[in-house]
Design a protein around this motif. Structure first.
Motif, PDB file in Angstrom:
ATOM      1  N   ASN A 111     -17.985  11.912 -46.529  1.00 26.29           N
ATOM      2  CA  ASN A 111     -17.081  12.424 -47.561  1.00 26.29           C
ATOM      3  C   ASN A 111     -17.187  13.946 -47.555  1.00 26.29           C
ATOM      4  N   LYS A 112     -16.640  14.579 -48.563  1.00 27.95           N
ATOM      5  CA  LYS A 112     -16.593  16.048 -48.565  1.00 27.95           C
ATOM      6  C   LYS A 112     -17.961  16.710 -48.671  1.00 27.95           C
ATOM      7  N   GLN A 113     -18.994  15.951 -49.041  1.00 24.77           N
ATOM      8  CA  GLN A 113     -20.294  16.597 -49.215  1.00 24.77           C
ATOM      9  C   GLN A 113     -21.488  15.867 -48.618  1.00 24.77           C
ATOM     10  N   CYS A 153     -20.455  20.761 -46.511  1.00 27.37           N
ATOM     11  CA  CYS A 153     -19.130  21.073 -47.046  1.00 27.37           C
ATOM     12  C   CYS A 153     -18.130  21.008 -45.897  1.00 27.37           C
ATOM     13  N   VAL A 154     -16.882  20.770 -46.261  1.00 29.98           N
ATOM     14  CA  VAL A 154     -15.801  20.645 -45.274  1.00 29.98           C
ATOM     15  C   VAL A 154     -14.647  21.553 -45.696  1.00 29.98           C
ATOM     16  N   GLY A 209      -9.671  19.447 -47.809  1.00 32.19           N
ATOM     17  CA  GLY A 209     -10.112  18.098 -47.519  1.00 32.19           C
ATOM     18  C   GLY A 209     -10.076  17.725 -46.049  1.00 32.19           C
ATOM     19  N   ILE A 210     -10.034  16.411 -45.810  1.00 28.22           N
ATOM     20  CA  ILE A 210     -10.079  15.830 -44.466  1.00 28.22           C
ATOM     21  C   ILE A 210      -8.746  15.154 -44.191  1.00 28.22           C
ATOM     22  N   LYS A 233      -7.933  22.267 -43.429  1.00 25.46           N
ATOM     23  CA  LYS A 233      -8.326  20.857 -43.453  1.00 25.46           C
ATOM     24  C   LYS A 233      -9.284  20.586 -42.299  1.00 25.46           C
ATOM     25  N   THR A 234     -10.216  19.687 -42.541  1.00 28.83           N
ATOM     26  CA  THR A 234     -11.130  19.227 -41.504  1.00 28.83           C
ATOM     27  C   THR A 234     -10.492  18.013 -40.835  1.00 28.83           C
ATOM     28  N   PRO A 284     -16.186  25.495 -49.798  1.00 28.87           N
ATOM     29  CA  PRO A 284     -15.345  24.860 -48.774  1.00 28.87           C
ATOM     30  C   PRO A 284     -15.051  25.816 -47.613  1.00 28.87           C
TER      31      PRO A 284
END
Length: 163
Positions: free
Chosen positions: A7-9, A21-22, A26-27, A37-38, A135
Motif C-alpha cells: 500500500n502507500k506506506q 512512501c510512494v 498514489g499507485i 504516480k507510482t 510522497p
C-alpha cells in the motif's frame, strides 16, 4: 526474494516490514510522465547506485555503481536515452543523480518502462531514500537504515511487486 509494496506506506520483504512512501497521486496502472504516480505491476530491479562520499560501500549482492557528478537519468521522452542512465547535458531533460540532498545517496532503478521505453509512459522510477516519508514524484522511498537492511535481503534476481 520479492519486494512487495502492499500500500502507500508498507514495503514487505519476507518477514520484514518497512515503512515507505510512494507517489503523491498514489499507485496506478495508467502511469504517464510527470503524473506523480507510482506504477502498479511487477518489475525487475537495476543496479545499486550510491554516493561514495556519503555511504560506505553497502553490503549487497547487487552490482554496485558509484554515483559520479556527471551522472543523470534521462526523462526526455523525445530522446533516445529516455529512461536510461546518461550524462548531464543541456540537450535533453534529465534527473541528476549527484544531488545536494540525500535522496539519491542510495538508489535502485525500478525497471518500469525500461526495455524499449515508450514515450511519456514514465521514467526515473527508483527505490531511493527519504527523511520524512513525504510522497514522491512516483518512486518508492525508505529511510536509510531500512534501505540498508533491504540491500542485504535482495539480489540481482529480486523483483518488486507494487499493488
Amino acid at each position: 526474494m520479492i519486494i512487495h509494496v502492499k500500500n502507500k506506506q508498507t514495503l514487505k520483504i519476507d518477514d520484514f516490514y518497512f515503512k515507505c512512501c510512494v507517489g503523491k497521486n498514489g499507485i496506478s496502472r495508467k502511469k504517464i510522465e510527470g503524473d506523480k504516480k507510482t506504477p502498479k505491476g511487477t518489475f525487475k530491479l537495476g543496479n545499486l547506485y550510491f554516493r561514495k562520499s556519503r555511504i560506505n560501500r553497502p553490503i549487497t549482492n547487487l552490482k554496485k555503481v558509484i554515483i559520479r557528478k556527471n551522472m543523470a537519468w534521462c526523462d526526455d521522452s523525445n530522446n533516445l536515452r529516455y529512461n536510461k542512465l546518461t550524462k548531464i547535458s543541456k540537450k535533453y531533460s534529465h534527473e541528476k543523480l549527484f544531488r545536494e540532498d540525500n535522496k539519491y545517496d542510495l538508489l535502485i532503478p525500478i525497471k518500469y518502462n525500461f526495455y524499449k521505453p515508450r514515450k511519456k509512459l514514465g521514467s526515473c522510477i527508483f527505490i531511493h531514500l527519504t527523511n520524512n516519508y513525504k510522497p514522491t514524484a512516483g518512486c518508492v522511498a525508505l529511510k536509510k537504515k531500512d534501505f540498508l537492511i533491504m540491500l542485504k535481503l535482495i539480489n540481482k534476481n529480486s523483483k518488486i511487486i507494487i499493488y
